[in-house]
Design a protein around this motif. Structure first.
Motif, PDB file in Angstrom:
ATOM      1  N   GLY A 122       0.334   4.396   3.797  1.00 31.57           N
ATOM      2  CA  GLY A 122       1.796   4.453   3.269  1.00 31.57           C
ATOM      3  C   GLY A 122       1.844   3.384   2.229  1.00 31.57           C
ATOM      4  N   VAL A 123       0.733   2.159   2.318  1.00 28.88           N
ATOM      5  CA  VAL A 123       0.850   1.193   1.333  1.00 28.88           C
ATOM      6  C   VAL A 123       0.250   1.817  -0.101  1.00 28.88           C
ATOM      7  CG1 VAL A 123      -0.083  -0.861   0.368  1.00 28.88           C
ATOM      8  CG2 VAL A 123       0.948  -0.515   2.710  1.00 28.88           C
ATOM      9  N   TYR A 124      -0.869   2.652   0.163  1.00 31.40           N
ATOM     10  CA  TYR A 124      -1.559   3.189  -0.821  1.00 31.40           C
ATOM     11  C   TYR A 124      -0.738   4.246  -1.687  1.00 31.40           C
ATOM     12  CZ  TYR A 124      -4.756   6.512  -3.173  1.00 31.40           C
ATOM     13  OH  TYR A 124      -5.454   7.378  -4.308  1.00 31.40           O
ATOM     14  N   CYS A 125       0.130   4.977  -0.968  1.00 35.39           N
ATOM     15  CA  CYS A 125       0.731   6.032  -1.511  1.00 35.39           C
ATOM     16  C   CYS A 125       2.178   5.313  -2.565  1.00 35.39           C
ATOM     17  CB  CYS A 125       1.698   6.971  -0.366  1.00 35.39           C
ATOM     18  SG  CYS A 125       0.468   8.192   0.166  1.00 35.39           S
ATOM     19  N   ALA A 126       2.392   4.062  -2.074  1.00 37.17           N
ATOM     20  CA  ALA A 126       3.509   3.406  -2.648  1.00 37.17           C
ATOM     21  C   ALA A 126       2.992   2.795  -3.835  1.00 37.17           C
ATOM     22  CB  ALA A 126       4.104   2.297  -1.603  1.00 37.17           C
ATOM     23  N   VAL A 127       1.630   2.044  -3.763  1.00 37.55           N
ATOM     24  CA  VAL A 127       1.192   1.463  -5.346  1.00 37.55           C
ATOM     25  C   VAL A 127       0.587   2.114  -6.047  1.00 37.55           C
ATOM     26  CG1 VAL A 127       1.011  -0.819  -3.760  1.00 37.55           C
ATOM     27  CG2 VAL A 127      -0.911   0.799  -3.802  1.00 37.55           C
ATOM     28  N   ARG A 128       0.222   3.345  -5.692  1.00 39.69           N
ATOM     29  CA  ARG A 128      -0.646   4.452  -6.222  1.00 39.69           C
ATOM     30  C   ARG A 128       0.376   5.674  -6.367  1.00 39.69           C
ATOM     31  NH1 ARG A 128      -2.241   0.315  -8.111  1.00 39.69           N
ATOM     32  NH2 ARG A 128      -4.332  -0.291  -8.562  1.00 39.69           N
ATOM     33  N   PRO A 129       1.339   5.690  -6.656  1.00 40.69           N
ATOM     34  CA  PRO A 129       2.216   6.997  -6.280  1.00 40.69           C
ATOM     35  C   PRO A 129       1.658   8.319  -7.143  1.00 40.69           C
ATOM     36  CG  PRO A 129       3.324   5.661  -7.614  1.00 40.69           C
ATOM     37  CD  PRO A 129       2.323   4.925  -7.246  1.00 40.69           C
ATOM     38  N   ARG A 130       1.255   7.973  -8.159  1.00 34.63           N
ATOM     39  CA  ARG A 130       0.686   9.261  -9.205  1.00 34.63           C
ATOM     40  C   ARG A 130      -0.682   9.692  -8.646  1.00 34.63           C
ATOM     41  NH1 ARG A 130       4.570  10.095 -13.280  1.00 34.63           N
ATOM     42  NH2 ARG A 130       6.052   8.192 -13.378  1.00 34.63           N
ATOM     43  N   PRO A 132      -4.014  11.202  -7.356  1.00 34.66           N
ATOM     44  CA  PRO A 132      -4.166  12.514  -6.714  1.00 34.66           C
ATOM     45  C   PRO A 132      -4.448  12.456  -5.126  1.00 34.66           C
ATOM     46  CG  PRO A 132      -5.646  12.399  -8.255  1.00 34.66           C
ATOM     47  CD  PRO A 132      -4.966  11.184  -8.381  1.00 34.66           C
ATOM     48  N   GLY A 133      -5.044  11.258  -4.665  1.00 31.13           N
ATOM     49  CA  GLY A 133      -5.052  11.227  -3.345  1.00 31.13           C
ATOM     50  C   GLY A 133      -3.623  10.813  -2.651  1.00 31.13           C
ATOM     51  N   ALA A 134      -2.692  10.319  -3.204  1.00 31.58           N
ATOM     52  CA  ALA A 134      -1.414   9.933  -2.705  1.00 31.58           C
ATOM     53  C   ALA A 134      -0.635  11.190  -2.755  1.00 31.58           C
ATOM     54  CB  ALA A 134      -0.615   8.946  -3.687  1.00 31.58           C
ATOM     55  N   LYS A 135      -0.671  12.200  -3.614  1.00 36.98           N
ATOM     56  CA  LYS A 135      -0.085  13.154  -3.593  1.00 36.98           C
ATOM     57  C   LYS A 135      -0.760  14.087  -2.638  1.00 36.98           C
ATOM     58  CE  LYS A 135       0.807  13.087  -8.659  1.00 36.98           C
ATOM     59  NZ  LYS A 135       0.698  13.742  -9.951  1.00 36.98           N
ATOM     60  N   LEU A 136      -2.006  14.300  -2.178  1.00 29.15           N
ATOM     61  CA  LEU A 136      -2.505  14.869  -1.276  1.00 29.15           C
ATOM     62  C   LEU A 136      -2.156  14.555  -0.122  1.00 29.15           C
ATOM     63  CD1 LEU A 136      -4.428  17.204  -0.247  1.00 29.15           C
ATOM     64  CD2 LEU A 136      -6.298  15.252  -0.257  1.00 29.15           C
ATOM     65  N   ILE A 137      -1.917  13.156   0.169  1.00 32.61           N
ATOM     66  CA  ILE A 137      -1.490  12.722   1.633  1.00 32.61           C
ATOM     67  C   ILE A 137      -0.086  13.019   1.742  1.00 32.61           C
ATOM     68  CG2 ILE A 137      -0.870  10.473   2.661  1.00 32.61           C
ATOM     69  CD1 ILE A 137      -3.373   9.354   1.407  1.00 32.61           C
ATOM     70  N   MET A 138       1.028  12.965   0.899  1.00 31.33           N
ATOM     71  CA  MET A 138       2.265  13.343   0.982  1.00 31.33           C
ATOM     72  C   MET A 138       2.452  14.778   1.146  1.00 31.33           C
ATOM     73  SD  MET A 138       3.457  10.402   0.915  1.00 31.33           S
ATOM     74  CE  MET A 138       5.143  10.888   1.011  1.00 31.33           C
ATOM     75  N   ILE A 210       4.057   7.415   7.629  1.00 27.42           N
ATOM     76  CA  ILE A 210       3.471   7.385   6.331  1.00 27.42           C
ATOM     77  C   ILE A 210       4.363   7.211   5.126  1.00 27.42           C
ATOM     78  CG2 ILE A 210       2.178   8.502   4.578  1.00 27.42           C
ATOM     79  CD1 ILE A 210      -0.053   9.443   6.948  1.00 27.42           C
ATOM     80  N   ARG A 211       5.461   8.154   5.529  1.00 24.77           N
ATOM     81  CA  ARG A 211       6.398   8.375   4.583  1.00 24.77           C
ATOM     82  C   ARG A 211       7.612   7.016   4.590  1.00 24.77           C
ATOM     83  NH1 ARG A 211       6.408  13.740   2.350  1.00 24.77           N
ATOM     84  NH2 ARG A 211       8.452  13.301   1.855  1.00 24.77           N
ATOM     85  N   LEU A 212       7.713   6.573   5.943  1.00 19.73           N
ATOM     86  CA  LEU A 212       8.609   5.338   6.034  1.00 19.73           C
ATOM     87  C   LEU A 212       7.930   4.206   5.522  1.00 19.73           C
ATOM     88  CD1 LEU A 212       9.961   5.838   9.989  1.00 19.73           C
ATOM     89  CD2 LEU A 212      11.099   6.066   7.832  1.00 19.73           C
ATOM     90  N   VAL A 213       6.471   4.163   5.642  1.00 16.07           N
ATOM     91  CA  VAL A 213       5.963   2.624   5.023  1.00 16.07           C
ATOM     92  C   VAL A 213       6.070   2.934   3.409  1.00 16.07           C
ATOM     93  CG1 VAL A 213       3.605   1.613   4.719  1.00 16.07           C
ATOM     94  CG2 VAL A 213       4.451   2.432   6.831  1.00 16.07           C
ATOM     95  N   ARG A 214       5.691   4.029   3.127  1.00 16.31           N
ATOM     96  CA  ARG A 214       5.826   4.318   1.496  1.00 16.31           C
ATOM     97  C   ARG A 214       7.206   4.083   0.946  1.00 16.31           C
ATOM     98  NH1 ARG A 214       7.556   8.544  -1.615  1.00 16.31           N
ATOM     99  NH2 ARG A 214       6.647   9.036  -3.593  1.00 16.31           N
TER     100      ARG A 214
END
Length: 330
Positions: A122-130, A132-138, A210-214
């Protein structure tokens, strides 16, 4: 003294609310127990003469007015007596408590998986939202929310038990007894049997968390104090963890506590698919065999777990943010 009185008053109010909620749960359980049928018919069968049935009904007080029966039920509940199982011929609370360790360890394992995976992702998807890994996780989180838990269980069994043969497909494995507690966490076989059920159960909450933490991290990263910390030269890791994540934890603790109760409810499906011998599996057996006292005792016990969890969450939230007690006194 006033600074100490505010938290104590907050805790006292929460404790009183918990008692009132438990009273309501017991009343509902009594109503359900009364509405589901005649307990004598289930325990004695249809062949018993009506005269004997009425005599036993009088001995058990089942012919008394419902306020009297309710008072007796509540009095027995205070002493831990919630009735006798028509299947096992033993106190229902004793049966539930015997199955509780298995369900508790299943929920504990699933909660640890959710915690250990959702925070870093969740932290990774928030600090690196663009990224590819964050997009795949979401994207995977959306898919995970959409898949029913029993399909997840069947999928995991097929992959890891049938095709690869790495993990057992059902059962609890070897256990050891520590006083009244029977645990599989202290044996290698028990831990191997826990992996698939815990992964299955965690799949319910992992995508959501994951979405809540993000979301919580994105909200905190936009505040002025974060920009001030960056301007003072704080490292990105320190800003993310010491500042943003710390403040994002308060709503996550509240939501997480509520979702633990949801995990307890979803053990019904998980324990059925993977034949895990816990409270959920016992509840389905009680429903199938019309064991009304055992069904209502399960409902009361799960309600008690919800109440205890919510009360603990309120106290932990108070420890994280003492302003909660002050807001509650306004």
């Amino acid at each position: 003294m006033r600074a100490l009185a505010a938290p104590l008053g907050f805790i006292a109010r929460r404790a009183l609310q918990a008692l009132l909620v438990m009273l309501a749960i017991l009343i509902i359980a009594f109503a359900v127990r009364t509405a589901l049928g005649d307990p004598l018919r289930e325990s004695m069968g249809e062949a018993v003469p009506e005269s004997e049935r009425e005599e036993l009904r009088h001995q058990l007080g089942l012919d008394a007015p419902w306020p009297v029966q309710l008072a007796r039920y509540l009095g027995g509940a205070v002493q831990g007596d919630l009735g006798t199982s028509t299947i096992y011929k033993r106190p229902t609370l004793e049966i539930i408590l015997a199955k509780f360790p298995a369900s508790f360890e299943l929920v504990l394992g699933a909660s640890l998986i959710v915690l250990l995976l959702s925070l870093p992702t969740g932290v990774y998807c928030a600090v690196r939202p663009r990224a590819p890994g964050a997009k795949l996780i979401m994207s995977l989180s959306v898919l995970g929310i959409s898949i029913p838990v029993f399909l997840t269980g069947i999928f995991l069994i097929t992959i890891f038990a049938v095709w690869l043969g790495w993990l057992p497909a059902f059962g609890r494995g070897a256990t050891v007894r520590l006083g009244f507690w029977e645990t599989g966490l202290l044996t290698r076989d028990g831990l191997r049997h826990l992996v698939l059920p815990a992964l299955t159960l965690s799949s319910i909450m992992l995508p959501l968390f994951i979405r809540l933490v993000r979301g919580a991290m994105l909200d905190e990263l936009g505040h002025d104090y974060v920009r001030t910390a960056r301007a003072k030269g704080a490292s990105p890791l320190r800003v993310w963890l010491s500042h943003a994540l710390r403040n994002a934890l308060l709503p996550l603790v509240a939501v997480g506590g509520l979702q633990i109760g949801t995990l307890v409810a979803y053990t019904l499906l998980t324990e059925t698919v993977l034949q895990w011998p816990g409270m959920g599996f016992l509840f389905l057996e009680a429903v199938t065999r019309a064991d009304i006292p055992l069904v209502t005792t399960y409902l009361v016990f799960v309600g008690l777990l919800f109440v205890i969890t919510n009360t603990i969450v309120d106290i932990v939230s108070l420890m994280l943010d003492p302003r909660i007690s002050l807001e509650g006194t306004r």
